[in-house]
Design a protein around this motif. Structure first.
Motif, PDB file in Angstrom:
ATOM      1  N   GLU A   1      11.113   8.636  -2.916  1.00 40.12           N
ATOM      2  CA  GLU A   1      11.281   8.794  -4.359  1.00 40.12           C
ATOM      3  C   GLU A   1      11.767  10.192  -4.716  1.00 40.12           C
TER       4      GLU A   1
ATOM      5  N   GLY B   1      -0.276   6.854  -0.054  1.00 44.43           N
ATOM      6  CA  GLY B   1       0.157   8.188  -0.466  1.00 44.43           C
ATOM      7  C   GLY B   1       1.484   8.618   0.116  1.00 44.43           C
TER       8      GLY B   1
ATOM      9  N   ASP C   1       5.424   8.545  -0.324  1.00 44.60           N
ATOM     10  CA  ASP C   1       6.479   8.220  -1.279  1.00 44.60           C
ATOM     11  C   ASP C   1       7.658   9.186  -1.181  1.00 44.60           C
ATOM     12  N   TRP C   2       7.973   9.639   0.018  1.00 47.73           N
ATOM     13  CA  TRP C   2       9.019  10.635   0.207  1.00 47.73           C
ATOM     14  C   TRP C   2      10.385  10.147  -0.266  1.00 47.73           C
TER      15      TRP C   2
ATOM     16  N   VAL D   1       6.653  -1.170   0.518  1.00 51.46           N
ATOM     17  CA  VAL D   1       6.697  -0.004  -0.363  1.00 51.46           C
ATOM     18  C   VAL D   1       5.376   0.140  -1.103  1.00 51.46           C
ATOM     19  N   ASP D   2       4.824  -0.968  -1.561  1.00 57.38           N
ATOM     20  CA  ASP D   2       3.549  -0.919  -2.289  1.00 57.38           C
ATOM     21  C   ASP D   2       2.426  -0.387  -1.401  1.00 57.38           C
ATOM     22  N   LYS D   3       2.379  -0.851  -0.165  1.00 57.90           N
ATOM     23  CA  LYS D   3       1.345  -0.401   0.762  1.00 57.90           C
ATOM     24  C   LYS D   3       1.522   1.080   1.092  1.00 57.90           C
ATOM     25  N   ALA D   4       2.778   1.512   1.268  1.00 60.18           N
ATOM     26  CA  ALA D   4       3.044   2.919   1.558  1.00 60.18           C
ATOM     27  C   ALA D   4       2.601   3.798   0.387  1.00 60.18           C
ATOM     28  N   ARG D   5       2.901   3.374  -0.837  1.00 56.98           N
ATOM     29  CA  ARG D   5       2.451   4.135  -2.013  1.00 56.98           C
ATOM     30  C   ARG D   5       0.935   4.193  -2.062  1.00 56.98           C
ATOM     31  N   GLU D   6       0.297   3.080  -1.713  1.00 57.13           N
ATOM     32  CA  GLU D   6      -1.165   3.016  -1.692  1.00 57.13           C
ATOM     33  C   GLU D   6      -1.728   4.047  -0.709  1.00 57.13           C
TER      34      GLU D   6
ATOM     35  N   SER E   1      17.203   8.405  -3.624  1.00 55.22           N
ATOM     36  CA  SER E   1      16.688   7.985  -4.915  1.00 55.22           C
ATOM     37  C   SER E   1      17.787   8.011  -5.968  1.00 55.22           C
TER      38      SER E   1
END
Length: 111
Positions: free
Chosen positions: A79, A74, A76-77, A67-72, A85
């Motif tokens: 959420e 860009g 974040d669908w 999740v952290d790498k995906a947010r990095e 969510s």
């Protein structure tokens, strides 16, 4: 002097020139940690043609990452998707509104 080598003896090479031991195979946990940390993308297209007429195209895109790498990156669908969510679900508020509506409908219907 003889050029024969006794293979049963220790290597005649100095310690600085000896090769390091072969790397040990990574276990599944190490491999999974590495993939989630770095991310892995698999992409492919499947096309079905008949006499140079494209009948079907399937585009496959798979991203495996933490999740952290995906947010990095860009991404974040999840959420913003209300079905995934819990932040988007206001169950207490929805429950309160439904109870008020039920009370209102019961009041209209009479005794």
């Amino acid at each position: 002097m003889s050029d024969q080598v006794d293979w049963n003896r220790a290597s005649p090479l100095p310690a600085t020139r000896r090769t390091s031991p072969a790397p040990q195979p990574a276990n599944l946990a190490d491999l999974l940690e590495r993939v989630l940390d770095k991310g892995l993308v698999i992409a492919g297209d499947i096309r079905i043609n008949l006499l140079d007429i494209e009948l079907l195209t399937i585009k496959i895109r798979l991203l495996i990452a933490s999740v952290d790498k995906a947010r990095e990156m860009g991404i974040d669908w999840w959420e913003h998707d209300p079905t995934l969510s819990s932040g988007e679900r206001d169950l207490a508020g929805e429950n309160k509104r439904l109870r008020e509506r039920l009370h209102e409908l019961e009041a209209r219907s009479g005794p």
